[in-house]
Every structure is written in C-alpha cells, then in structure tokens.
Design an enzyme around this catalytic site. Structure first.
Site, short mmCIF file in Angstrom:
data_model
loop_
_atom_site.label_atom_id
_atom_site.label_comp_id
_atom_site.label_asym_id
_atom_site.label_seq_id
_atom_site.Cartn_x
_atom_site.Cartn_y
_atom_site.Cartn_z
N HIS A 8 -13.59 -11.15 1.51
CA HIS A 8 -12.14 -11.01 1.66
C HIS A 8 -11.55 -12.13 2.50
O HIS A 8 -10.42 -12.03 2.97
CB HIS A 8 -11.81 -9.66 2.31
CG HIS A 8 -12.24 -8.50 1.50
ND1 HIS A 8 -13.44 -7.86 1.69
CD2 HIS A 8 -11.64 -7.87 0.46
CE1 HIS A 8 -13.56 -6.89 0.81
NE2 HIS A 8 -12.48 -6.87 0.06
N GLY B 290 0.24 -8.61 6.09
CA GLY B 290 1.65 -8.85 5.83
C GLY B 290 2.06 -8.45 4.43
O GLY B 290 3.03 -7.71 4.24
N ILE B 291 1.29 -8.90 3.44
CA ILE B 291 1.67 -8.59 2.06
C ILE B 291 1.47 -7.11 1.76
O ILE B 291 2.25 -6.50 1.03
CB ILE B 291 0.88 -9.48 1.06
CG1 ILE B 291 1.51 -9.41 -0.33
CG2 ILE B 291 -0.59 -9.11 1.00
CD1 ILE B 291 0.95 -10.44 -1.29
N SER C 45 -4.03 0.07 6.27
CA SER C 45 -2.68 0.35 6.79
C SER C 45 -1.91 1.24 5.84
O SER C 45 -1.13 2.11 6.28
CB SER C 45 -1.92 -0.95 7.05
OG SER C 45 -1.63 -1.62 5.85
N GLY D 35 -1.75 -4.70 13.05
CA GLY D 35 -1.30 -3.34 12.80
C GLY D 35 -0.49 -2.79 13.96
O GLY D 35 0.51 -2.10 13.77
#
Length: 579
Positions: free
Chosen positions: A217, A398-399, A441, A554
């Site tokens: 990732h 963010g995205i 999240s 977060g």
C-alpha cells in the site's frame, strides 16, 4: 507516476467499470465489486476475496474458474466497506458456504468481520482466513500480526482449487489456513508509488538505495540499503526466506513454488535476471522448484520494486497449485466448460423514512448543514491529510475522508429532505460514509455516527445532555470496534479528550455551543500532541518511529470536524441547550 485519470476521487469506480467492460468473459459487475460471469454445473463453496484497488491483478483479476467467485474492490489502497463485502458474498454464495480471504490489514479486518457477522445473522455459513505472509511486518512470535502481500495469490489459488474440487467449507477453510501457514514473502522497492492526482510519491528512496520490507500500500520500507546487483538481491531474498521456514519444513528434499512479483514498474526482463539466480540458489540447497511464476501478481500502482514469495508444498497443496484456473489476471491449464451465470441484480434501496417529530426533524436539518460543512472542510484539507498519512502509512486518508464525507453529506441531505429525524439521518449518513470511504476511518466514522444517532433518536427534542451522551457512546463504540486506546496514536487520541471534556462541561451546566467549542479546542491540542507519539496500531505500526514528529491524520481530521461542526452550531438558532 499515474498520469491517466479524470477526477482522482472517481478513479477506482471508473477503473472497475472499465475492467468489467474489458473482462466480461470472466466477471460481471455487482454492488461492491465483481463476481463471476460464468458458473460450473455443480454448486461449490464460494471464495470471496478483496482489498483496496491499485494492486491488479489482485483482487478483481483473480475472479474466475479455479480461484475466486467474487472480489470486493475498495477505493485506492483502502479496504472495501462492510456493505461491499456483504453484497459480493451474497451474490457469490451458491448455498454451500462462503470463505472470506484477504490480506491482514486493520481496515479490511474491521469491514470483513462486520460483513461476516451480518451474513451469519442472515443464515449464510461464512468463515474467514486472513493472509499473513510478509516476514518483515511482525516478528516470528507474532505471526498473526503480519500483513498479506503477494502471498495472497498462493492462498487464494489453493482455496479456490479446493472449492472447485468439491471440498466442503470446512475443507476449503482448512486448505486456506494450511497454505497461509506455508507461505512466506519479502519485498523491496527502488521508488515509491504515486496515487492519481498526487504530485509526490507516497514515499521516496534516496538515489542508489533500496527500501527493504516495503508494503503493497505504499508503506515505506523497514530499512534502506545500497542497491544490490541482481544476483545479490536474489541471495538476499533466498537467504532471508530460508531463515523463515514454516514449521515442519526443511530445505533438503522440499518442494516449493517461487512467486517473483513485480510491483508495477519493474521490467519483466529484470525479474528474469533475478529469478535466474533464485532458481540456482534453491536448487543448490536441494529444493525442487514446482511451477514457478514470474510477473505482476500483486502490484502497487507504479512502484518500482519486487517481492519473492515461497509456497512450501506438500502433496495436497501441490495438487491444488497445479489445478487449472482461468481468470483475467492468472491462468493455468484448461478449466472445465462453464455456463453463463445469472446477471446480478442490485437490491432496491428503501427510500422511505420512519416517523419523526418536528423537533427531531429540526435537528436533522442541523445535521445536514453540519455534514455539508464537514465535506467542504475535508475537501480543503484532503491533500495535507494524505501527506501526513504517507509518512508512515499508505497516504489514502485524505481521499478516503473525501469520499466518505461527501457520501455522508449527500445521504444526510436526502434523508432530511425526505422528512427523516435525527437518528435516521445520522444512520443513513453512517452507512454511506462507511460504504464510500472504506478503510479503517470509514468503518470508524460509520460506528460513531450510528452510535450518536441511536442516542438521539427520531422522536425527542435533542438536548445538550443527549448530544454529550451520544458522543460518549460514539467514543466507546470506536474503542471497542477498533481496539485502540489513548496513546496508540490513532483517532482515539482526539476522540477521547473531546468526548470527556464535552461531557464534563455539559454536566457542569454549559450550553451545547459553548461546551462543544471549548471541547473542540481541547481536541485540536490533543490531536497536535499525537506528533510526539509513535504509532502502535494499523498500517503505521511497523513504521512507528517514522511517525514521530507528524500528528496522526485520523486525529487531525477528527479535530477538524469538531471545529467545523462548532461553526455550524454557532450560526444556528435555538436555545443554548437544544439543537
């Protein structure tokens, strides 16, 4: 870098749409990802895999006869949501049970476990096996904490072949666990990868250096060393993996499947040069090589890197590895003829709303305004949130927050306009946020909004006491669901002080606006203070020290949301203890 895209936030959706158009011989679109477009004459156990997008052929490219029956496909580098996994598993289930299998990442575990609980409650027989092949992501005595990388293919292939051979669910689960226990992987990178729309890669490697122990990732490597020759890299791979032999395996006389995996931007010719020496080294140790694979098996966008996976065989695993498979991204032998599967029809959404009082509908309007403001604030902060997340994580915060907050705001607006009360508005926002954001999240914000909504209800006027209690219950839900505690460098480090301070002030008699504003300021300080901590949970855990000096994204996004909601509260009408 990734050059061809439209709106970066729509990249995953558009990619899946194009993939289905190109691979219709194998897959069809289903809510949340893809399922097979063909089926065998006899029903089998269904293997459902999944994870974030950006890893092709994992995960949708491994759907087809001989491997998976469906793949839940999340946003870029973000886990699919529980809703996606649930929908794909329902569509794939043939009545003989479902095995869920995926890489061992926090967000995936949260969402897949939620989906499993829901499926079991509906009467489906569902099991889970996570892939934990990456030897660099946790020590030998904590194998259960290791993440899954290119070893996903070894586990999926064995489990899919067992299903095709007619094994029952107990048998397919046993094989998946056995294959995982006999799979080890180790990866390196020469450059980081760049998400669509981003101006910088998720991490960089100094010129002439190689990152050792990277994650798929974009998690940066554990160490940096001088770039070796191809032979030296092969020796590093084989030497380290032979130190990590599964229980009961000894090299001499063993049979092994090597998987040399390109991460997206390494030439096949380079990999063949490396594999040449890998084969020599294994043979020199008395190991028999069985049907190896060299190519792109589990990628990371345009990352320049490579990993080696070793699947240590026994007679049963060898038979299953050699079994035929026909998927868009992996083929072996010749599968039996298939027939067209029935088209998947999405369940119609229920647009009706429960009865509510005028007072609760007024609160729903305020929730609508708050979530619209939150979505705008997150849009403005998305790049910085992604930058912070890339320090020790994968850069997708963010995205993911963008997608989630936008979806939550849209769902809240639709519910409020349809006459919903506070609980229904928050619940629908929670479902949409979790579904579109995916990742850790997304799951946590879904839990928080549902918990708050459950306390507020649809029938009563909302008081400051009810809001404070709802926020406290949201905090408890997140800590129980995600298992984080204060000090782990997560969103909890902002949630806990905010919830506790808000409750203390409301009990002392402060009105909601004043109490919320003061608690939001305290929350901001707590979020900034996470820069002093080392991460101990999630994808950043194996890079904890690298996170020191940067706040947890977060926690920062939570603090931003509390401040944004306070601005909406400050502009609202009504008494200080209501709305």
């Amino acid at each position: 870098m990734t050059r061809l895209f439209n709106d970066p936030s729509a990249f995953a959706d558009e990619m899946i749409e194009g993939f289905v158009a190109a691979a219709g011989r194998w897959v069809q679109a289903a809510p949340g990802g893809v399922v097979r477009s063909t089926q065998a004459d006899e029903a089998t156990v269904a293997l459902v895999i999944g994870g974030g997008s950006g890893h092709y052929p994992a995960f949708g490219g491994l759907v087809g006869p001989g491997i998976a029956h469906g793949a839940a496909m999340g946003n870029l580098f973000a886990s699919p949501s529980a809703q996606q996994v649930h929908a794909i598993a329902k569509a794939a289930d043939q009545g003989r049970g479902v095995l869920l299998s995926y890489g061992n990442y926090a967000g995936d575990v949260l969402h897949f476990d939620q989906a499993q609980e829901r499926l079991r409650a509906e009467g489906h027989d569902v099991r889970t096996v996570t892939v934990t092949d990456d030897i660099w992501s946790a020590p030998k005595d904590e194998l259960h904490k290791r993440r899954g990388i290119a070893g996903d293919l070894a586990v999926f292939k064995a489990a899919g072949a067992a299903a095709a051979a007619g094994y029952d669910l107990d048998g397919v689960e046993r094989i998946a666990k056995h294959a995982n226990a006999r799979t080890r992987s180790f990866g390196v990178a020469f450059t980081g990868c760049t998400l669509p729309g981003a101006s910088e890669p998720l991490f960089t490697v100094p010129a002439g250096k190689m990152a050792v122990g990277l994650g798929i990732h974009g998690e940066p490597g554990i160490d940096e060393v001088d770039v070796p020759t191809a032979d030296e890299l092969a020796e590093l791979f084989v030497g380290r993996l032979l130190e990590e032999l599964p229980e009961g395996v000894s090299p001499e006389g063993a049979r092994v499947v090597p998987l040399l995996n390109g991460l997206g931007n390494l030439k096949y010719e380079e990999m063949f040069v490396v594999y040449r020496r890998i084969a020599q080294l294994l043979i020199e140790r008395g190991i028999t090589i069985v049907e190896p694979e060299v190519g792109e098996l589990c990628t990371s966008f345009d990352m320049s890197g490579v990993s080696l996976t070793l699947l240590w065989l026994d007679d049963e695993l060898e038979t299953l590895w050699a079994a035929p498979a026909d998927t868009p991204g992996f083929k072996k032998g010749s599968v039996a003829p298939q027939r067209a599967a029935a088209a998947v029809v999405a369940d119609a959404a229920d647009a009706s709303v429960p009865e509510s009082t005028e007072a609760s509908r007024a609160t729903a309007a305020l929730i609508d305004a708050s979530l619209a403001a939150v979505a705008a604030a997150i849009d403005a902060a998305a790049d910085e949130l992604g930058r912070m997340d890339s320090i020790a994580g994968d850069g997708d915060h963010g995205i993911g927050m963008q997608r989630g907050s936008r979806a939550g705001a849209d769902a809240a607006r639709a519910a409020a306009e349809a006459g919903a009360g506070a609980q229904t508005t928050l619940t629908r926002a929670a479902d949409a946020w979790s579904d579109r954001a995916g990742g850790t999240s997304g799951a946590l914000w879904g839990e928080m909004l549902r918990a708050l909504g459950a306390r507020l209800g649809d029938a009563e006027a909302v008081t400051a006491e009810a809001v404070a209690e709802g926020v406290e219950q949201a905090k408890d839900a997140v800590m129980a669901f995600g298992k984080a505690k204060v000090g782990d460098k997560t969103m909890v480090d902002a949630i806990a002080p905010f919830a506790d301070d808000l409750a203390r002030r409301v009990v002392a008699g402060e009105g909601l606006r004043a109490a919320w504003g003061a608690a939001a300021g305290y929350c901001e300080s707590a979020a900034q203070s996470t820069a002093e901590l080392a991460a101990t949970l999630g994808r950043a855990r194996s890079h904890g020290d690298k996170s020191i000096g940067t706040p947890d994204p977060g926690a920062i996004s939570f603090a931003l949301i509390t401040q944004t909601v306070h601005r909406v509260l400050a502009q609202s009408t009504g008494t200080s203890k209501e709305q």
